[in-house]
Structures are given as C-alpha cells and as structure tokens.
Scaffold this motif. Structure first.
Motif, PDB file in Angstrom:
ATOM      1  N   ALA A 146      -8.025  -0.514 -18.382  1.00 56.24           N
ATOM      2  CA  ALA A 146      -9.278  -0.721 -19.113  1.00 56.24           C
ATOM      3  C   ALA A 146      -9.791  -2.125 -18.797  1.00 56.24           C
ATOM      4  O   ALA A 146      -8.990  -3.035 -18.590  1.00 56.24           O
ATOM      5  CB  ALA A 146      -9.045  -0.563 -20.608  1.00 56.24           C
ATOM      6  N   ARG A 191     -14.317   8.305 -17.874  1.00 57.10           N
ATOM      7  CA  ARG A 191     -14.370   6.936 -18.403  1.00 57.10           C
ATOM      8  C   ARG A 191     -15.187   6.885 -19.674  1.00 57.10           C
ATOM      9  O   ARG A 191     -16.308   7.390 -19.726  1.00 57.10           O
ATOM     10  CB  ARG A 191     -14.983   5.991 -17.355  1.00 57.10           C
ATOM     11  CG  ARG A 191     -14.022   5.713 -16.235  1.00 57.10           C
ATOM     12  CD  ARG A 191     -14.643   5.068 -15.034  1.00 57.10           C
ATOM     13  NE  ARG A 191     -13.596   4.861 -14.033  1.00 57.10           N
ATOM     14  CZ  ARG A 191     -13.257   5.762 -13.129  1.00 57.10           C
ATOM     15  NH1 ARG A 191     -13.895   6.892 -13.046  1.00 57.10           N
ATOM     16  NH2 ARG A 191     -12.260   5.514 -12.282  1.00 57.10           N
ATOM     17  N   ARG A 247     -13.175  13.290 -12.833  1.00 55.62           N
ATOM     18  CA  ARG A 247     -11.788  12.847 -12.995  1.00 55.62           C
ATOM     19  C   ARG A 247     -10.891  13.322 -11.849  1.00 55.62           C
ATOM     20  O   ARG A 247     -11.284  14.191 -11.070  1.00 55.62           O
ATOM     21  CB  ARG A 247     -11.247  13.340 -14.330  1.00 55.62           C
ATOM     22  CG  ARG A 247     -11.328  14.854 -14.492  1.00 55.62           C
ATOM     23  CD  ARG A 247     -10.495  15.316 -15.651  1.00 55.62           C
ATOM     24  NE  ARG A 247     -11.118  15.020 -16.945  1.00 55.62           N
ATOM     25  CZ  ARG A 247     -10.477  15.123 -18.098  1.00 55.62           C
ATOM     26  NH1 ARG A 247      -9.216  15.486 -18.134  1.00 55.62           N
ATOM     27  NH2 ARG A 247     -11.095  14.864 -19.229  1.00 55.62           N
ATOM     28  N   GLU A 299     -14.755  -0.611 -20.422  1.00 58.11           N
ATOM     29  CA  GLU A 299     -14.611   0.652 -19.686  1.00 58.11           C
ATOM     30  C   GLU A 299     -13.170   1.109 -19.854  1.00 58.11           C
ATOM     31  O   GLU A 299     -12.248   0.358 -19.521  1.00 58.11           O
ATOM     32  CB  GLU A 299     -14.944   0.438 -18.206  1.00 58.11           C
ATOM     33  CG  GLU A 299     -14.803   1.709 -17.382  1.00 58.11           C
ATOM     34  CD  GLU A 299     -15.145   1.469 -15.913  1.00 58.11           C
ATOM     35  OE1 GLU A 299     -16.341   1.424 -15.590  1.00 58.11           O
ATOM     36  OE2 GLU A 299     -14.210   1.320 -15.106  1.00 58.11           O
ATOM     37  N   PRO A 310     -10.496   4.052 -18.967  1.00 56.10           N
ATOM     38  CA  PRO A 310     -10.301   5.234 -18.133  1.00 56.10           C
ATOM     39  C   PRO A 310      -9.170   6.150 -18.589  1.00 56.10           C
ATOM     40  O   PRO A 310      -9.052   7.250 -18.065  1.00 56.10           O
ATOM     41  CB  PRO A 310      -9.963   4.626 -16.765  1.00 56.10           C
ATOM     42  CG  PRO A 310      -9.239   3.361 -17.099  1.00 56.10           C
ATOM     43  CD  PRO A 310      -9.775   2.880 -18.427  1.00 56.10           C
ATOM     44  N   ARG A 342     -11.319   2.715  -9.211  1.00 54.57           N
ATOM     45  CA  ARG A 342     -12.558   1.947  -9.147  1.00 54.57           C
ATOM     46  C   ARG A 342     -12.872   1.456  -7.730  1.00 54.57           C
ATOM     47  O   ARG A 342     -14.009   1.141  -7.419  1.00 54.57           O
ATOM     48  CB  ARG A 342     -12.498   0.734 -10.098  1.00 54.57           C
ATOM     49  CG  ARG A 342     -12.595   1.099 -11.584  1.00 54.57           C
ATOM     50  CD  ARG A 342     -12.664  -0.173 -12.442  1.00 54.57           C
ATOM     51  NE  ARG A 342     -13.613  -1.111 -11.896  1.00 54.57           N
ATOM     52  CZ  ARG A 342     -14.909  -1.155 -12.208  1.00 54.57           C
ATOM     53  NH1 ARG A 342     -15.393  -0.349 -13.111  1.00 54.57           N
ATOM     54  NH2 ARG A 342     -15.701  -2.034 -11.633  1.00 54.57           N
ATOM     55  N   GLN A 369     -17.761   9.679 -13.389  1.00 54.27           N
ATOM     56  CA  GLN A 369     -17.250  10.504 -14.492  1.00 54.27           C
ATOM     57  C   GLN A 369     -16.472  11.720 -14.016  1.00 54.27           C
ATOM     58  O   GLN A 369     -16.055  12.552 -14.825  1.00 54.27           O
ATOM     59  CB  GLN A 369     -18.407  10.968 -15.398  1.00 54.27           C
ATOM     60  CG  GLN A 369     -18.972   9.883 -16.305  1.00 54.27           C
ATOM     61  CD  GLN A 369     -17.950   9.323 -17.298  1.00 54.27           C
ATOM     62  OE1 GLN A 369     -16.790   9.760 -17.362  1.00 54.27           O
ATOM     63  NE2 GLN A 369     -18.362   8.344 -18.077  1.00 54.27           N
ATOM     64  N   TYR A 406     -16.939   4.424 -22.650  1.00 51.05           N
ATOM     65  CA  TYR A 406     -17.513   3.071 -22.753  1.00 51.05           C
ATOM     66  C   TYR A 406     -17.695   2.683 -24.200  1.00 51.05           C
ATOM     67  O   TYR A 406     -18.188   3.474 -25.008  1.00 51.05           O
ATOM     68  CB  TYR A 406     -18.867   2.998 -22.019  1.00 51.05           C
ATOM     69  CG  TYR A 406     -18.653   3.090 -20.536  1.00 51.05           C
ATOM     70  CD1 TYR A 406     -18.440   1.954 -19.771  1.00 51.05           C
ATOM     71  CD2 TYR A 406     -18.565   4.337 -19.912  1.00 51.05           C
ATOM     72  CE1 TYR A 406     -18.165   2.039 -18.414  1.00 51.05           C
ATOM     73  CE2 TYR A 406     -18.285   4.434 -18.559  1.00 51.05           C
ATOM     74  CZ  TYR A 406     -18.084   3.283 -17.816  1.00 51.05           C
ATOM     75  OH  TYR A 406     -17.789   3.374 -16.480  1.00 51.05           O
TER      76      TYR A 406
END
Lengths: 325, 135
Positions: free
Chosen positions: A11, A110, A282, A54, A56, A215, A280, A112
C-alpha cells in the motif's frame, strides 16, 4: 493524523503523479486508477491531485486520531468504519479513535482512500507520490507499514455521507464480456514489424495477467507474438501504457512505476482513458485488446472528463441544496 | 438577466419543499412554467393511510432524484421487509446525476415495508421505507 494498524501488500501514498520529471528519467508514479482517486478527492472538495492511499491487498486497517471526512473509491471492497458498512465509492465521516477496516476485495485490484485536505507528506520533485524505484516521495519512499502515522491537513468540519456512481458503471463498455477487461489501444512504433497473422493473433487472443504484474508493469500470458524479423532497438523513451514484446513473445504493459526508457519493440499503447481499467484488472484476469483510432482515443478521454465534470457539478448542487435547508 | 438552469433547479426545489406544484414567471421577455410531478407521492399515500394506533416512522428522501433500493454493485437491496435496522442505517439511495445520496432510517426498528419502487422519481419528503420502531 491517521495510523496504519494493519496492511497486506504494498500500500502506498499516491497522488496523480510526478509528471514533469520524465526528461530526467524520473517515472510518473501516481495512482494506478487515477479516476478513482480524482472521484474521492472531488467528493471531499479536495484538490483532485491531493494525496491518498492506494491499497492493493486486503485486509487493511487504520485508525483516525481526530474527526475527519474520508472517501473510499476504486475496487469493490467490504469496508466498515466504527462497525458501519461503507458502500462502494462513498464519502463518510470518522470520529477520533474510529477504526476503518477493509476486509475483502470482491472485484477490481486497488482500493483508494482519500482524506479531507489530503495526506500532508512533502512534495518531492513536484508530487507526493511514492516513487518505489527511486525510494523517495510518499511516506519515506516506501510501502506503508503497521505503526506508520500519516499527517493530514483535514478540517474537522462535518460533511454528510454521499456516494458516486462508480466509473466502471458510468463508463461501462458496451457488450464487454464480464470475465474480460476490454482495453482500447492504439498501434505503436514497431507494429508493422509483425506480420498480418501475428497482428491478428495479438487482437484476437485473451491475455492472462500473470503473478509477475504490479505497479511497474503487467506481464501477460498467451500465444507467442513475435516480429517477422528480430527487432533490436536502442533504449528509447517509453510511457505508462506502452505494450512491449520481449523476445519470448509475451506482452508487457508498462504501468505507473515503469522505467522511462526501454528497447523492446512496441506493438501498441493503452489509451489514457483505459489505463485505469488496466489498473483495476487483478492478477489472473483476462485482458483483450481493441484497436482504436487516435480520434476515438481522444473521444474516450473526453467521455472520462465528462464523467468527472458531471461529478463536480452534481456535488456542488447537492451541497448547495443541503445548505439551503 | 436571463433565467439560468441553476435557477430552474433551485425553483424546483423550493416548489417541492413548499408543496406548491406549479409556478409561472416572466423575466425580461422570457417566460417559465414549472410543474412539479406529485405522482409518486400521491401513489404512495394510500399505503400511508395507517390506523391511528400506528406508531410507524418513515424514512424519507431529502433530495430529488431516482430511488435505488440496492447499490448497482450489490445484488441485495439495502433493506428488506422484516429486517432489524439501527437508527441512521442506510435504507436506499437517491441517484442525482452521477451521485448517490443516502436515505437513512430516522429510528431503530424493524422494516415494515419498502414503499418506493426502485427506479422511480422521488422528491424531498417522499416516503421510502416504513419502520416499526422498537418499543
């Protein structure tokens, strides 16, 4: 201030990115789903570039040490604040001592969290985003750990609960297969280095997002897509969204923490309006690429902006109506 | 000064709040007639004709828009008949543009009926859910 109590996976603190340092080889970083972060910030009346979290992987838990408004957007998660369920894409208010828990992620990749006023970490090279590669920005340039206490500039003014229609609902692609993410791309520099049959294979295949995706970039798995003749290029500038074909023929989509240069041939690039959809998607999910003309890529971007414009206007109107009473 | 869209929105809200259903105004050559659709409220009223001993409380919409019984990402509605709920619990949403405003329970109790139908237009004060308070 907010205190991280429990965190799984990397995160991080992110804003919309470090956009002006590319020429020095400093990547953009920034939220993988920028639409979700913007929506959260608009709900709170923040600057859209205000830093949020963020997240995840679940579970995740944090404590508010003072009254504060926050917004939860992005992936569809099971979340609670002080025992109350938080609906998706929702703005709520936490009291001092309240604990926010995110237990599971039903869809998306993810989540937020935006906070009234934003997370007050220093601007480094023009952004508050965490730069994992360079280990700077965000919270000490690293993923969050339990015990981290993040400063917020929050006002304690109470604002009512309010939700937003998730971007995925408003900006849904027609006829999209629910088990696949349809991603619009424009062809890139070395597209013509692939023969017609290979190009067709690239468009018609479903690409699986492998566990080696994060990322930095998404490594995909599918039929080998190789150029007619090996293509060797010197390292050159690349941007998030570029789809490269390494020698094994398995595409890599460069994401927010990508290097700023690379030498693999580029077959295509994800349009900016669809980068958040990739963010978004996965691990294990299937992607399919849809060839898009430049003009249509711009139209898609205008559609995305229109959603955010409507959101801004609607928030303004609803706040005004509530104040009137 | 021309009539702006925002003026119309504000006038519509004032009409709804005051219970007036029509207004006509003329400003510098422009004329405007606003008629508020009171249909849903009238349709809902027979359900509300309750016996004098009824101590039900009603969760009402506080803004105009379309009623949603469930979030589009959820199969289950926020509340169903017979469900125990706390004061302040979300019992449904009003969709205004791309926003979802919550409709909350004014008191703890058991859901007696979900009066409004999902997708219908509701306004300020439209009854949404009838709740039998804990006693």
């Amino acid at each position: 201030m907010i205190e991280i109590l429990s965190v799984t996976g990397p995160a991080s603190v992110q804003d919309l990115g470090r956009l002006d340092q590319y020429r020095f080889g400093v990547g953009t970083s920034g939220a993988m789903d920028d639409v979700a972060l913007r929506a959260g910030n608009i709900l709170l009346g923040n600057d859209e570039n205000a830093a949020g979290l963020e997240i995840p992987m679940m579970p995740f838990k944090l404590r508010f040490d003072r009254d504060m408004a926050f917004a939860l957007t992005g992936a569809d998660v099971d979340a609670e604040i002080a025992g109350r369920v938080i609906p998706p894409w929702w703005r709520s208010h936490a009291g001092a001592g309240d604990i926010l828990t995110i237990k599971a992620m039903a869809r998306g990749a993810r989540s937020y969290l935006a906070f009234s006023g934003g997370i007050d970490v220093p601007m480094v090279l023009g952004s508050r985003s965490t730069q994992f590669r360079g280990e700077f920005g965000g919270w000490h340039g690293r993923p969050l750990q339990p015990g981290d206490v993040l400063p917020c500039t929050a006002s304690t003014a109470t604002i009512g609960e309010l939700g937003v229609e998730p971007a995925e609902v408003t900006l849904a692609r027609p006829n999209a297969d629910p088990d696949e993410t349809l991603v619009r791309v424009v062809v890139a520099g070395e597209y013509d280095g692939f023969d017609a049959a290979t190009q067709e294979l690239f468009w018609s295949s479903s690409w699986k997002i492998t566990p080696q995706s994060n990322r930095y970039g998404y490594r995909l798995q599918g039929p080998a897509v190789k150029p007619s003749m090996p293509i060797e290029k010197r390292s050159h500038g690349i941007v998030p969204g570029v789809i490269q074909i390494p020698p094994n023929g398995q595409p890599i989509i460069q994401m927010r923490d990508a290097q700023t240069s690379g030498g693999y041939p580029k077959i295509a690039a994800v349009i900016r309006a669809d980068l958040w959809r990739v963010g978004q998607a996965r691990l294990g999910r299937m992607l399919r690429f849809e060839q898009t003309a430049y003009a249509d890529a711009l139209a898609a971007e205008a559609e995305m902006s229109a959603y955010l414009d409507r959101l801004r206007a609607n928030v303004g109107l609803v706040e005004e109506t509530r104040t009137c009473r | 000064m021309p009539i702006e869209l925002t003026d119309i929105a504000r006038l519509a809200q004032i009409l709804e709040r005051s219970g007036v259903d029509t207004i006509e105004i003329e400003v510098s050559g422009q004329s405007l007639k606003l008629v508020v659709n009171t249909g849903p409220r009238m349709a809902a009223s027979p359900t509300l004709a309750a016996p004098a001993t009824d101590h039900s409380v009603i969760a009402k919409a506080d803004v105009a828009g379309h009623f949603l019984a469930a979030h589009p990402w959820r199969d289950k509605p926020f509340v169903a008949r017979g469900q125990r709920i706390e004061a302040g619990a979300i019992v449904g949403l009003v969709k205004i543009g791309v926003l979802y405003a919550p409709i909350v329970a004014p008191a703890a109790g058991t859901v007696d009926a979900v009066i409004a139908e999902t997708g219908t237009m509701v306004g300020y004060g439209t009854p949404i859910v009838r709740i039998r308070p804990l006693s």
